[in-house]
Design an enzyme around this catalytic site. Structure first.
Site, PDB file in Angstrom:
ATOM      1  N   LYS A  64       0.806  -1.220   0.000  1.00 55.67           N
ATOM      2  CA  LYS A  64       0.000   0.000   0.000  1.00 55.67           C
ATOM      3  C   LYS A  64       0.843   1.276   0.000  1.00 55.67           C
ATOM      4  O   LYS A  64       0.467   2.271  -0.608  1.00 55.67           O
ATOM      5  CB  LYS A  64      -0.961  -0.005   1.187  1.00 55.67           C
ATOM      6  CG  LYS A  64      -1.897  -1.203   1.221  1.00 55.67           C
ATOM      7  CD  LYS A  64      -2.657  -1.401  -0.077  1.00 55.67           C
ATOM      8  CE  LYS A  64      -3.116  -2.843  -0.241  1.00 55.67           C
ATOM      9  NZ  LYS A  64      -3.603  -3.185  -1.581  1.00 55.67           N
ATOM     10  N   GLU A 102      -2.321   8.234   7.603  1.00 55.13           N
ATOM     11  CA  GLU A 102      -3.169   9.058   6.734  1.00 55.13           C
ATOM     12  C   GLU A 102      -4.090   9.908   7.590  1.00 55.13           C
ATOM     13  O   GLU A 102      -4.460   9.512   8.690  1.00 55.13           O
ATOM     14  CB  GLU A 102      -4.074   8.161   5.860  1.00 55.13           C
ATOM     15  CG  GLU A 102      -3.404   7.536   4.667  1.00 55.13           C
ATOM     16  CD  GLU A 102      -4.376   6.685   3.859  1.00 55.13           C
ATOM     17  OE1 GLU A 102      -5.573   6.627   4.206  1.00 55.13           O
ATOM     18  OE2 GLU A 102      -3.925   6.077   2.884  1.00 55.13           O
ATOM     19  N   HIS A 118     -16.047  -4.584   6.383  1.00 55.69           N
ATOM     20  CA  HIS A 118     -15.226  -4.593   5.170  1.00 55.69           C
ATOM     21  C   HIS A 118     -15.650  -5.642   4.162  1.00 55.69           C
ATOM     22  O   HIS A 118     -14.887  -6.004   3.275  1.00 55.69           O
ATOM     23  CB  HIS A 118     -13.742  -4.715   5.517  1.00 55.69           C
ATOM     24  CG  HIS A 118     -13.299  -3.645   6.480  1.00 55.69           C
ATOM     25  ND1 HIS A 118     -13.345  -2.307   6.164  1.00 55.69           N
ATOM     26  CD2 HIS A 118     -12.850  -3.715   7.751  1.00 55.69           C
ATOM     27  CE1 HIS A 118     -12.933  -1.598   7.198  1.00 55.69           C
ATOM     28  NE2 HIS A 118     -12.635  -2.426   8.187  1.00 55.69           N
ATOM     29  N   ARG A 126      -7.549  -7.310 -10.220  1.00 57.71           N
ATOM     30  CA  ARG A 126      -8.303  -8.517 -10.568  1.00 57.71           C
ATOM     31  C   ARG A 126      -9.696  -8.125 -11.063  1.00 57.71           C
ATOM     32  O   ARG A 126     -10.096  -6.973 -10.969  1.00 57.71           O
ATOM     33  CB  ARG A 126      -8.477  -9.388  -9.316  1.00 57.71           C
ATOM     34  CG  ARG A 126      -9.212  -8.639  -8.211  1.00 57.71           C
ATOM     35  CD  ARG A 126      -9.736  -9.491  -7.098  1.00 57.71           C
ATOM     36  NE  ARG A 126     -10.628  -8.735  -6.230  1.00 57.71           N
ATOM     37  CZ  ARG A 126     -10.254  -7.975  -5.218  1.00 57.71           C
ATOM     38  NH1 ARG A 126      -8.977  -7.856  -4.905  1.00 57.71           N
ATOM     39  NH2 ARG A 126     -11.151  -7.307  -4.503  1.00 57.71           N
TER      40      ARG A 126
HETATM   41  C1  MV4 Z   1      -9.844   5.008   5.609  1.00 54.66           C
HETATM   42  C2  MV4 Z   1     -11.009   5.514   6.207  1.00 54.66           C
HETATM   43  C3  MV4 Z   1     -10.987   6.803   6.657  1.00 54.66           C
HETATM   44  N1  MV4 Z   1      -9.882   7.558   6.507  1.00 54.66           N
HETATM   45  N2  MV4 Z   1      -8.772   5.798   5.479  1.00 54.66           N
HETATM   46  C4  MV4 Z   1     -11.267   0.451   5.216  1.00 54.66           C
HETATM   47  C5  MV4 Z   1     -10.742  -0.621   4.330  1.00 54.66           C
HETATM   48  C6  MV4 Z   1      -9.477  -0.129   3.787  1.00 54.66           C
HETATM   49  N3  MV4 Z   1      -9.307  -0.564   2.454  1.00 54.66           N
HETATM   50  C7  MV4 Z   1      -9.563   1.350   3.906  1.00 54.66           C
HETATM   51  N4  MV4 Z   1     -10.618   1.659   4.825  1.00 54.66           N
HETATM   52  C8  MV4 Z   1     -10.822   2.915   5.284  1.00 54.66           C
HETATM   53  N5  MV4 Z   1      -9.768   3.758   5.148  1.00 54.66           N
HETATM   54  C9  MV4 Z   1      -8.791   7.039   5.941  1.00 54.66           C
HETATM   55  N6  MV4 Z   1      -7.703   7.794   5.811  1.00 54.66           N
HETATM   56  C10 MV4 Z   1     -12.103   4.662   6.322  1.00 54.66           C
HETATM   57  C11 MV4 Z   1     -12.023   3.360   5.861  1.00 54.66           C
HETATM   58  C12 MV4 Z   1     -13.201   2.560   6.015  1.00 54.66           C
HETATM   59  C13 MV4 Z   1     -13.902   2.069   4.896  1.00 54.66           C
HETATM   60  C14 MV4 Z   1     -13.475   2.305   3.591  1.00 54.66           C
HETATM   61  C15 MV4 Z   1     -14.148   1.802   2.511  1.00 54.66           C
HETATM   62  C16 MV4 Z   1     -15.313   1.061   2.718  1.00 54.66           C
HETATM   63  C17 MV4 Z   1     -15.751   0.804   3.982  1.00 54.66           C
HETATM   64  C18 MV4 Z   1     -15.064   1.299   5.089  1.00 54.66           C
HETATM   65  C19 MV4 Z   1     -15.530   1.038   6.368  1.00 54.66           C
HETATM   66  C20 MV4 Z   1     -14.833   1.527   7.456  1.00 54.66           C
HETATM   67  C21 MV4 Z   1     -13.666   2.281   7.276  1.00 54.66           C
END
Ligand code: MV4
Length: 507
Positions: A119, A203, A238, A295
């Site tokens: 990442k 972040e 997730h 993918r």
């Molecule tokens: C975040 C965020 C808020 N701020 N990054 C969750 C899975 C991972 N791929 C990234 N995720 C998140 N990153 C920052 N800087 C909130 C989430 C997140 C989220 C993102 C996409 C879909 C569902 C989610 C559920 C909770 C938190």
């Protein structure tokens, strides 16, 4: 430059294996199934032209067994391997082995998989090519002092994330200064145990973001286009539950901007094949690159439905070395598409998987309905894999019509023998926030009261009323004809609800 593919080994199972084989069949390509011991009677084995056993049920010994799958590819004279999603689809080593053995991997190069799999490398690559990313560090944290310094620079609240992560593992939100170091340690230890790598970075925390992803297609000649967005904010722990396109949040201007960024992101790594650029979108419609998935995704059918393109066919043609047949100007969306993931799980019991024997299945049909599934009556869903039964994909001209049609199709969907998420999905379709398109990644949490089963007292009362009506109806028929008209084994509930009331009113 181009090499015709004539036989594809599908290194997967379940609905996606079938999905891939269907496109192969349409374009005159033979498909080879591989299966674990418990999948001998699975649908992908029946559908394929050839099928080979690859080992015991546990994935590690079968669907993740690189040596075994390569061996079958050689024996069966496959010229290409399609990995589907999950399993080996984002495994750089597998892509490399295919390369070395002269088998076409229908997916990206090992280098691209590695770049996007890490990442912090993905983030740095995007920063360097001008794709917006969430404000934060460009490097992994080295020590506590650096952590405290960068959190101060970025400003609380922040998110500490695992570099080797993705999908929410090894992720910690911090909103208080005194919690920085404990959260750092927690994130590191979770990252270490999940990925064997404790590298983390920081972040800015985006509160209540939308998860919107863009489908992209790139060929081996440097052409990249996007096929618009998918709104994937309806998630639980997730795990995506419902996806739709277009996103209720989207405007033509934002789509144009985000689409351009998605294409830039793919070009930054010389991407070829089908891929997905994930973005977080905040309440002011600022968008930030999150991850790239190298993918075909579970939710790809909604994009196929509104754009008209077969993404698996596109993947195969790209792998053969053909240039993309379409330009960005040729892509447009028609109507609205929604996908519901149907799981064998007990939504009233913390979404516990509910594998087992399918004693009956009736799938929905009719205008605008597609189901991508693989189970049949008498099939036993194994406990060893993801319990997804199928995907229900709806198309209609407008979002409102699509939701109505989804409700109708969910109503028609009957599965017995295992518990399913169908009722839960029906409640999502009835939820005001969803119907109004006002939702973000906190949707399920925010609407828990509405979405969880109405603690049965009301439902039980309704059931009792139906039973009473039925008994009354049956008694009347008995009096008239001198015998039971409906035997106790029939599905009296739905039949009885209307007819009993109807006749009772007439009398
Ligand atoms: C975040 C965020 C808020 N701020 N990054 C969750 C899975 C991972 N791929 C990234 N995720 C998140 N990153 C920052 N800087 C909130 C989430 C997140 C989220 C993102 C996409 C879909 C569902 C989610 C559920 C909770 C938190």
């Amino acid at each position: 430059m181009t090499k015709r593919i004539t036989r594809v080994l599908v290194a997967n199972r379940g609905e996606i294996a079938l999905r891939v084989m269907r496109s192969c069949r349409e374009i005159g390509i033979q498909s080879i199934a591989v299966y674990s011991d418990v999948d001998r009677t699975s649908m992908h084995v029946r559908y394929a032209n050839y099928a080979y056993p690859i080992g015991p049920a546990p994935s590690n010994e079968s669907y993740l067994n690189i040596d075994k799958i390569i061996e079958v590819a050689k024996i069966s004279k496959a010229d290409a391997i399609h990995p589907g999603y999950g399993f080996l689809s984002e495994n750089a080593e597998f892509s490399k082995r295919c390369q070395e053995e002269g088998i076409i991997f229908i997916g990206p190069t090992p280098e691209i998989i590695s770049t996007m799999g890490d990442k912090i490398t993905a983030r740095t690559t995007m920063i360097n090519s001008g794709v917006p990313v969430v404000p934060g560090t460009k490097e992994n944290l080295t020590d506590d002092a650096m952590a405290l310094r960068v959190v101060k620079e970025v400003g609380l609240p922040v998110m500490i994330k695992a570099s080797a992560g993705g999908g929410g593992k090894g992720m910690r939100m911090v909103d208080k200064e005194e919690n920085i170091l404990s959260s750092l340690r927690a994130a590191r230890s979770e990252a270490k145990s999940s990925f064997g790598d404790d590298s983390v970075y920081v972040e800015k925390y985006i509160s209540s973001p939308h998860h919107i992803e863009f489908q992209i297609l790139g060929d081996k000649h440097g052409n990249v286009i996007h096929l618009c967005e998918r709104e994937c904010s309806v998630q639980r722990r997730h795990q995506k539950v419902v996806e739709e396109t277009p996103s209720p949040l989207m405007t033509p201007e934002l789509r144009e901007k985000m689409g351009k960024s998605a294409v830039e992101a793919a070009k930054a790594v010389n991407y070829h094949g089908a891929g997905t650029i994930e973005f977080l979108v905040d309440n002011d419609l600022n968008y930030y690159f999150l991850e790239m998935n190298t993918r075909l995704q579970v939710e790809h059918p909604i994009t196929e439905r509104v754009t008209g393109y077969d993404l698996v066919k596109a993947q195969i043609h790209i792998a053969e070395g053909r240039p993309l047949e379409i330009k960005q100007e040729d892509v447009f969306q028609f109507g609205h598409s929604i996908e519901c993931r149907i799981y064998a799980e007990d939504t009233d019991n913390n979404f516990m998987p509910s594998p087992g024997l399918i004693t009956h299945i009736t799938e929905p049909m009719g205008l605008g309905v597609r189901t991508d599934g693989y189970v049949y009556e008498g099939y036993e869903i194994p406990i060893h894999y993801d319990p997804m039964i199928s995907k229900l994909i709806i198309w209609a001209r407008t979002r409102t019509e699509a939701i109505e049609r989804m409700r109708r199709a969910l109503y028609e969907y009957k599965i017995t023998g295992v518990k399913t998420s169908i009722k839960f999905l029906e409640r999502i379709m009835e939820c005001p926030d969803f119907k109004e398109g006002k939702y973000d990644t906190h949707f399920i949490q925010d609407n828990e009261d509405f979405l969880m089963a109405p603690d049965s007292s009301k439902e039980r009362f309704e059931d009792l009323a139906i039973v009473a009506a039925f008994l009354d109806y049956n008694q009347k028929l008995k009096n008239a004809h001198g015998s039971d008209v409906i035997s106790s084994g029939t599905k009296w509930k739905e039949f009885g609800r209307r007819s009993a009331m109807h006749r009772a009113n007439k009398n």
